[in-house]
Design an enzyme around this catalytic site. Structure first.
Site, PDB file in Angstrom:
ATOM      1  N   CYS A  54       0.845  -1.188   0.000  1.00 36.76           N
ATOM      2  CA  CYS A  54       0.000   0.000   0.000  1.00 36.76           C
ATOM      3  C   CYS A  54       0.884   1.242   0.000  1.00 36.76           C
ATOM      4  O   CYS A  54       0.643   2.200  -0.732  1.00 36.76           O
ATOM      5  CB  CYS A  54      -0.910  -0.014   1.225  1.00 36.76           C
ATOM      6  SG  CYS A  54      -2.002   1.414   1.344  1.00 36.76           S
ATOM      7  N   CYS A  94      -6.463  -3.817   6.622  1.00 35.28           N
ATOM      8  CA  CYS A  94      -7.637  -2.960   6.478  1.00 35.28           C
ATOM      9  C   CYS A  94      -8.688  -3.506   5.532  1.00 35.28           C
ATOM     10  O   CYS A  94      -9.870  -3.247   5.697  1.00 35.28           O
ATOM     11  CB  CYS A  94      -7.222  -1.565   6.051  1.00 35.28           C
ATOM     12  SG  CYS A  94      -6.652  -1.451   4.344  1.00 35.28           S
TER      13      CYS A  94
END
Length: 357
Positions: free
Chosen positions: A107, A203
């Site tokens: 990410c 997440c």
RNA sequence: UGGGGCGUCGUCAAGCGGUAAGACACAGGAUUUUGGUUCCUGCAUUCGGAGGUUCGAAUCCUCCCGCCCCAG
């Protein structure tokens, strides 16, 4: 932080997750005199209640609210397709190959410090800022990525993919702060996120169960045998994706001593297990490198997982890869995870572990 | 159906008349911007079953059930 007038009116895009850290990062920059704009990446992730998330739905609302309090603009960028392509899909491909991915690093690598950064630059911002605990310092014409003051929150392990040439355009306002100072700062500024929980878990994985992602996409990982080092069958595994090297729980095998996952035999779809002592390896080969320092000292330190003390080692370049030999054998060196190199406080670079030896 | 042995938590296993160790597994929690590790806590009112002896038995006796071995 540099408080001189040279920072005046410099434009900063602050990546805001809706958590305390990035909120305080924005606050600090605002107070330091920067012209700031908040941005939250919409990652197309369903939000479950009770889950602290670095990127989900009400994260956007929290970030927007903080920006409102700071009286600065807030944007939402749609990064969902990129998230799916570069992080989530890769995450699953890695698991299916018997490797253990680190999506938080991807990410950072593909979204925050690549797509988001270049978009910020394209929009005329001088800097991209995040709430990471790390420092960037300039030394003549050389920029260095350094460990933060709060060693307990050191997140440099997740930041090694930042390109050397991008360092001058990145700000980490929390680099000299302790976590408790950050919370206190948020509290005194009246930010409603002051008491928000630390983010944890992946997440994009609902309820901490990443296997469900595979089910949702009809990707299957077939059951197979669990064997010991001699090849003796000890039990069955539910699919290679459910295991990682060094894992103890979930094997369901009762033995004299606890058993740990040593490695995988992809061809036979087997999980190989053994005692804790069998988990140690002398070194590793790392690829997919990103080097921040031009030269490595003869002896450096390396971290093979987050939240572990760096270990002394020597590093040799071998056709595009690094051969890392540790002074003391390391436990559970895991392909797919990152190895990050340090010289004192400086991050020299890092790569992805291919194999151990 | 002659002889011998054994049946204690999901698994392995202490206990041998004084009121059920431990290990592994499992579950929950703590820690943590990945996964894993680690740490803490929980986990047989009951010892194959039924009787009996005893103040008191998983431990002694009897019978039954189920395994295992050696002979035939």
């Amino acid at each position: 932080m540099d408080n001189s007038e040279s920072t005046f009116k410099k434009k900063v895009l602050v990546a805001m997750s809706g958590g305390v850290d990035s909120s305080v990062a924005a606050l600090m920059l605002k107070e330091a005199g920067y012209s700031i704009t908040g941005v939250t990446m919409c990652l197309g992730i369903r939000q479950d209640e009770d889950r602290a998330s670095c990127c989900g739905g009400d994260a956007i609302e929290d970030a927007k609210r903080v920006c409102g309090q700071l009286e600065v603009p807030h944007f939402v960028f749609d990064f969902a397709p990129l998230m799916e392509e570069r992080v989530i899909r890769k995450f699953m491909e890695e698991y299916l190959e018997g490797r253990t991915p680190n999506p938080c690093i991807d990410c950072n690598r593909y979204l925050k410090f690549d797509a988001l950064l270049s978009r910020a630059r394209g929009m005329g911002f001088d800097y991209l800022a995040t709430g990471h605990y790390a420092r960037i310092e300039r030394e003549d014409h050389h920029w260095r990525l350094l460990k933060p003051k709060d060693r307990n929150k050191d997140q440099t392990y997740f930041l090694y993919p930042i390109k050397k040439e991008d360092l001058p355009h990145i700000l980490f306002p929390l680099g000299d702060m302790k976590k408790e100072d950050v919370r206190a700062r948020a509290h005194s500024a009246g930010l409603h996120v002051a008491q928000k929980a630390e983010s944890q878990d992946i997440c994009f994985v609902p309820q901490g169960n990443y296997r469900r992602l595979f089910e949702e996409r009809n990707l299957t990982s077939l059951p197979g045998d669990i064997v010991d080092l001699s090849g003796k069958i000890l039990g069955r595994h539910t699919g290679i994706i459910s295991y990682t090297i060094g894992q103890r729980g979930g094997l369901g095998i009762s033995a004299k001593k606890p058993l740990y996952v040593l490695r995988f035999d992809a061809a036979k779809n087997r999980v190989i297990v053994g005692g804790k002592e069998d988990l140690f390896a002398a070194g590793l080969i790392a690829g997919d490198l990103n080097l921040l320092a031009d030269e490595f000292p003869d002896e450096v330190e390396a971290k093979i997982r987050y939240r572990k003390k760096p270990a002394h080692c020597t590093v040799k370049k071998e056709d595009g890869k690094l051969r890392v030999t540790f002074q003391e054998a390391q436990e559970s060196i895991t392909p797919g995870q990152a190895v990050v190199f340090y010289a004192e406080d400086e991050v020299l670079g890092g790569g992805v572990i291919d194999e151990s030896f």
